[in-house]
Design a protein around this motif. Structure first.
Motif, PDB file in Angstrom:
ATOM      1  N   GLU A  96       0.833  -1.205   0.000  1.00 49.12           N
ATOM      2  CA  GLU A  96       0.000   0.000   0.000  1.00 49.12           C
ATOM      3  C   GLU A  96       0.867   1.255   0.000  1.00 49.12           C
ATOM      4  N   ILE A 136      -5.510   2.535  -2.761  1.00 51.83           N
ATOM      5  CA  ILE A 136      -6.029   1.365  -3.473  1.00 51.83           C
ATOM      6  C   ILE A 136      -7.147   1.766  -4.433  1.00 51.83           C
ATOM      7  N   VAL A 137      -8.094   2.566  -3.949  1.00 55.39           N
ATOM      8  CA  VAL A 137      -9.197   3.028  -4.801  1.00 55.39           C
ATOM      9  C   VAL A 137      -8.650   3.891  -5.936  1.00 55.39           C
ATOM     10  N   ALA A 154      -5.648   3.844  -7.275  1.00 56.75           N
ATOM     11  CA  ALA A 154      -4.917   2.999  -8.220  1.00 56.75           C
ATOM     12  C   ALA A 154      -5.878   2.202  -9.095  1.00 56.75           C
ATOM     13  N   THR A 155      -6.987   1.758  -8.519  1.00 58.54           N
ATOM     14  CA  THR A 155      -7.990   1.025  -9.294  1.00 58.54           C
ATOM     15  C   THR A 155      -8.576   1.911 -10.377  1.00 58.54           C
ATOM     16  N   VAL A 156      -8.902   3.140 -10.015  1.00 54.63           N
ATOM     17  CA  VAL A 156      -9.456   4.085 -10.995  1.00 54.63           C
ATOM     18  C   VAL A 156      -8.430   4.374 -12.083  1.00 54.63           C
ATOM     19  N   ALA A 158      -5.951   2.521 -13.087  1.00 55.01           N
ATOM     20  CA  ALA A 158      -5.761   1.342 -13.932  1.00 55.01           C
ATOM     21  C   ALA A 158      -6.921   1.179 -14.907  1.00 55.01           C
ATOM     22  N   ALA A 159      -8.122   1.467 -14.450  1.00 58.14           N
ATOM     23  CA  ALA A 159      -9.299   1.321 -15.309  1.00 58.14           C
ATOM     24  C   ALA A 159      -9.328   2.355 -16.421  1.00 58.14           C
ATOM     25  N   ARG A 165     -17.588   4.337  -3.656  1.00 52.89           N
ATOM     26  CA  ARG A 165     -16.749   3.175  -3.415  1.00 52.89           C
ATOM     27  C   ARG A 165     -15.980   3.324  -2.101  1.00 52.89           C
ATOM     28  N   SER A 222     -16.208   0.943   1.190  1.00 50.11           N
ATOM     29  CA  SER A 222     -14.985   0.379   1.746  1.00 50.11           C
ATOM     30  C   SER A 222     -14.875   0.683   3.235  1.00 50.11           C
TER      31      SER A 222
END
Length: 116
Positions: free
Chosen positions: A44, A67-68, A70-72, A74-75, A101, A105
């Protein structure tokens, strides 16, 4: 509970082999959980560093962690995924989605796990 399990001492001379086995296994699992928690914290921290270098504005949003974010990223980062760079900006809809989100979480992390 993990801290408590790490302090367990299974006595070899315990009269019941089942108790000794259960305590030994519980301590072994607690050691593994502790190691995984430390590893996750390291990952993290590395993800936070990458996101901070790329889009620190995402981390500035309330409730959005590394984390959120990085997810966004990456998408939305795949070539050809967006027609123009205008789509890469953090729009109001994306902000709402991130906040939803993040709230889910936070709620999930505050609900105690069964069996704790």
């Amino acid at each position: 509970m993990i801290t408590y399990a790490l302090r367990l001492r299974a006595a070899h001379d315990a009269g019941d082999v089942h108790v000794f086995t259960a305590m030994s296994t519980l301590k072994a699992i607690a050691r593994r959980v502790h190691a995984l928690e430390e590893e996750a914290a390291e990952h993290e921290k590395a993800i936070r560093k990458i996101v901070s270098a790329w889009r620190p504005d995402l981390l500035a949003l309330t409730g959005v962690g590394p984390i959120v974010a990085a997810t966004v990223l990456a998408a939305w980062s795949h070539a050809g995924r967006c027609a123009t760079t205008r789509h890469l900006r953090c729009s109001r809809a994306l902000r709402r989605s991130l906040l939803r989100r993040a709230r889910r979480s936070v709620i999930a992390s505050t609900v105690p796990a069964t069996g704790s």
